[in-house]
Design an enzyme around this catalytic site. Sequence first.
Site, PDB file in Angstrom:
ATOM      1  N   CYS A 280       0.808  -1.046   0.167  1.00 32.07           N
ATOM      2  CA  CYS A 280      -0.236   0.017  -0.343  1.00 32.07           C
ATOM      3  C   CYS A 280       0.901   1.837   0.085  1.00 32.07           C
ATOM      4  O   CYS A 280       1.335   1.910   1.367  1.00 32.07           O
ATOM      5  CB  CYS A 280      -1.186   0.100   1.132  1.00 32.07           C
ATOM      6  SG  CYS A 280      -2.483   1.851   0.887  1.00 32.07           S
TER       7      CYS A 280
ATOM      8  N   CYS B  52      -5.460   1.981  -4.179  1.00 36.26           N
ATOM      9  CA  CYS B  52      -4.990   2.456  -3.067  1.00 36.26           C
ATOM     10  C   CYS B  52      -5.916   3.748  -2.468  1.00 36.26           C
ATOM     11  O   CYS B  52      -5.856   5.367  -3.539  1.00 36.26           O
ATOM     12  CB  CYS B  52      -4.258   3.278  -3.897  1.00 36.26           C
ATOM     13  SG  CYS B  52      -3.126   3.937  -1.725  1.00 36.26           S
TER      14      CYS B  52
HETATM   15  C1  FAD Z   1      -0.822   0.007   6.932  1.00 36.45           C
HETATM   16  C2  FAD Z   1      -1.323  -0.490   5.394  1.00 36.45           C
HETATM   17  C3  FAD Z   1      -2.736  -0.219   4.728  1.00 36.45           C
HETATM   18  C4  FAD Z   1      -2.958  -0.254   3.870  1.00 36.45           C
HETATM   19  N1  FAD Z   1      -3.644  -0.541   2.881  1.00 36.45           N
HETATM   20  C5  FAD Z   1      -4.371  -1.217   1.745  1.00 36.45           C
HETATM   21  C6  FAD Z   1      -6.248  -0.047   1.648  1.00 36.45           C
HETATM   22  O1  FAD Z   1      -6.142   0.961   1.133  1.00 36.45           O
HETATM   23  N2  FAD Z   1      -6.300  -1.222   0.322  1.00 36.45           N
HETATM   24  C7  FAD Z   1      -5.744  -2.408  -0.435  1.00 36.45           C
HETATM   25  O2  FAD Z   1      -5.766  -3.132  -1.416  1.00 36.45           O
HETATM   26  N3  FAD Z   1      -4.202  -2.688   0.564  1.00 36.45           N
HETATM   27  C8  FAD Z   1      -4.170  -2.311   1.928  1.00 36.45           C
HETATM   28  N4  FAD Z   1      -2.652  -2.646   2.398  1.00 36.45           N
HETATM   29  C9  FAD Z   1      -2.256  -4.228   1.583  1.00 36.45           C
HETATM   30  C10 FAD Z   1      -2.275  -5.056   2.144  1.00 36.45           C
HETATM   31  O3  FAD Z   1      -3.156  -5.785   3.143  1.00 36.45           O
HETATM   32  C11 FAD Z   1      -1.296  -6.204   1.752  1.00 36.45           C
HETATM   33  O4  FAD Z   1      -1.364  -6.191   0.753  1.00 36.45           O
HETATM   34  C12 FAD Z   1      -2.680  -7.626   1.794  1.00 36.45           C
HETATM   35  O5  FAD Z   1      -2.671  -8.073   2.714  1.00 36.45           O
HETATM   36  C13 FAD Z   1      -1.693  -8.885   1.342  1.00 36.45           C
HETATM   37  O6  FAD Z   1      -1.916  -9.553   1.112  1.00 36.45           O
HETATM   38  P1  FAD Z   1      -1.029 -11.382   1.654  1.00 36.45           P
HETATM   39  O7  FAD Z   1      -1.396 -12.294   1.406  1.00 36.45           O
HETATM   40  O8  FAD Z   1       0.068 -11.333   0.301  1.00 36.45           O
HETATM   41  O9  FAD Z   1      -0.175 -10.777   3.005  1.00 36.45           O
HETATM   42  P2  FAD Z   1      -0.580 -11.058   3.941  1.00 36.45           P
HETATM   43  O10 FAD Z   1      -2.516 -10.960   4.429  1.00 36.45           O
HETATM   44  O11 FAD Z   1       0.432 -10.412   4.973  1.00 36.45           O
HETATM   45  O12 FAD Z   1      -0.497 -12.601   4.884  1.00 36.45           O
HETATM   46  C14 FAD Z   1       0.765 -13.637   4.936  1.00 36.45           C
HETATM   47  C15 FAD Z   1       0.289 -14.730   5.851  1.00 36.45           C
HETATM   48  O13 FAD Z   1       1.301 -15.629   5.235  1.00 36.45           O
HETATM   49  C16 FAD Z   1       1.541 -16.370   6.883  1.00 36.45           C
HETATM   50  N5  FAD Z   1       3.503 -16.132   6.725  1.00 36.45           N
HETATM   51  C17 FAD Z   1       4.323 -15.808   6.324  1.00 36.45           C
HETATM   52  N6  FAD Z   1       5.306 -16.313   6.577  1.00 36.45           N
HETATM   53  C18 FAD Z   1       4.575 -18.005   6.854  1.00 36.45           C
HETATM   54  C19 FAD Z   1       5.699 -19.017   6.221  1.00 36.45           C
HETATM   55  N7  FAD Z   1       6.589 -19.268   6.682  1.00 36.45           N
HETATM   56  N8  FAD Z   1       5.203 -20.288   6.208  1.00 36.45           N
HETATM   57  C20 FAD Z   1       3.400 -20.088   6.601  1.00 36.45           C
HETATM   58  N9  FAD Z   1       2.532 -18.575   6.093  1.00 36.45           N
HETATM   59  C21 FAD Z   1       3.316 -17.630   6.253  1.00 36.45           C
HETATM   60  C22 FAD Z   1       1.561 -15.152   7.188  1.00 36.45           C
HETATM   61  O14 FAD Z   1       1.296 -15.491   9.267  1.00 36.45           O
HETATM   62  C23 FAD Z   1       0.313 -14.502   7.156  1.00 36.45           C
HETATM   63  O15 FAD Z   1      -0.963 -14.814   7.516  1.00 36.45           O
HETATM   64  C24 FAD Z   1      -2.674  -2.483   3.632  1.00 36.45           C
HETATM   65  C25 FAD Z   1      -1.885  -1.971   4.201  1.00 36.45           C
HETATM   66  C26 FAD Z   1      -1.154  -1.731   5.041  1.00 36.45           C
HETATM   67  C27 FAD Z   1      -0.333  -2.828   6.177  1.00 36.45           C
END
Ligand code: FAD
Length: 425
Positions: free
Chosen positions: A172, A352
């Site tokens: 983000c 965003c």
């Molecule tokens: C402050 C903030 C504001 C944001 N605002 C927005 C917004 O307005 N709009 C938007 O669309 N997005 C926004 N985002 C971004 C969004 O939250 C992320 O892009 C999204 O969560 C990514 O998804 P993901 O599944 O890739 O990662 P995550 O949701 O971070 O999940 C990763 C998962 O993998 C697991 N994991 C890690 N390592 C391992 C391992 N070795 N083995 C097994 N599991 C593991 C973790 O435990 C976790 O559950 C924001 C993020 C933040 C921090």
Amino acid sequence: MRPINPALRAVNGSHQVLIVGGGAAGIAVAASLMSRDSHLDVAIIDPAQLHYYQPGWTLVGGGVFSAESTVRSMASLIPKGVTWIRNAVSQFEPDNNALVLDDGRVLAYDQLIVCPGLKLDWAAIDGLPQALGNNGVTSNYRYDLAPYTWQQVQQLRQGQALFSQPPMPIKCAGAPQKALYLSCDHWLRHGRLGAINASFMNAGGVLFGVADYVPALMEYIRKYAIDLNFGHNLVAVDGPGKRATFVRILADGSQQTLERAFDLLHVVPPQCAPDFIRHSPLADAAGWIDVDPGSLRHTRFVNIHGLGDATNTSNAKTAAAARKQAPVVANNVLVALKRLTRLAEYDGYGSCPLTVERGKIVLAEFTYGGKLAPSFPNWLLDGRQPTRRAWWLKERLLPPLYWRGMLKGHEWLAQPTLTMDTPKT
Ligand SMILES: Cc1cc2nc3c(=O)[nH]c(=O)nc-3n(C[C@H](O)[C@H](O)[C@H](O)COP(=O)(O)OP(=O)(O)OC[C@H]3O[C@@H](n4cnc5c(N)ncnc54)[C@H](O)[C@@H]3O)c2cc1C
């Protein structure tokens, strides 16, 4: 018959589809798979007991949402029929179609989906881990600290407020300035903005990566009289001394170190691929999972797919991107399993919502190459202008779209585009 080489290792279990990570991307792709074929043998590996709606944390830091409203138990989100393996992955053995868990167990798969998010590298900033949560040092990038941001914003009466942004890529990319604008809006409404000076300390060279949204954002920089600094990278924090150190790269390539006193410091940490990805055969030279930007299939291993923040695609790292990617990957995994014939293609959509004031948002939506991709016609919602409708969307519509749509496999606003291509093997 699984194509694993038994001579190499004893296998402790196997699944048709293994998903690494149960975050926004992992739960969504599992739900999308099960909504296509409820008989699939799918397992999600994730050690976390809790699942966070991270997009809500900006509004926690702005005093709009409670922190508790952004969290659910992982158990309550694992789709029906999917196995949850409560462990972390430590290694990949793609040539053996297997991976290794933290406890040493080896699991085999037919298809692997990798989506463990990214690593927030707090320790890369000297003194930061100890400083966080005290002396006005905070970050909306941590669940437990977003409420502290709001507390500090309310308490501050005068002084220097610094908001940092690290080098790209980050998840983000607008979140550092969302915290800045919402804080300034609060101080303006309470007649404190003259006594409080807000500075944006951005390691990059532009306010936002897609130029069409910059004019509206610049209006707010002027409105709040924000001291706007580019090329300033936060490298150290002295919490008790309330001083932040930045390194600035000058035009001739030389470096300058400068210190700034603060009363409030909102930090966004540098971000990189998780260590177990960076040091694996799945990584590109920069450490991210190396996937094809359209199919999201790994560039070298045909039965491995990636999505979410951990891939090397050039889209904005957002939950909105994961919402569009999950159906694409689900479709393409089923093509690989010979259950479907047409591949789906991801166009790089990311979004965003920039909270420029309480009640108004500039809604950036774009695909690969920064091409604008609005979800609504301009007469209804022009994302380049601050609007109340976009705020309503963020506050009221997007959370249920996430919990009840995306994580349940409904694919609202996320129908995948199918191509005429048949898969290359
Ligand atoms: C402050 C903030 C504001 C944001 N605002 C927005 C917004 O307005 N709009 C938007 O669309 N997005 C926004 N985002 C971004 C969004 O939250 C992320 O892009 C999204 O969560 C990514 O998804 P993901 O599944 O890739 O990662 P995550 O949701 O971070 O999940 C990763 C998962 O993998 C697991 N994991 C890690 N390592 C391992 C391992 N070795 N083995 C097994 N599991 C593991 C973790 O435990 C976790 O559950 C924001 C993020 C933040 C921090």
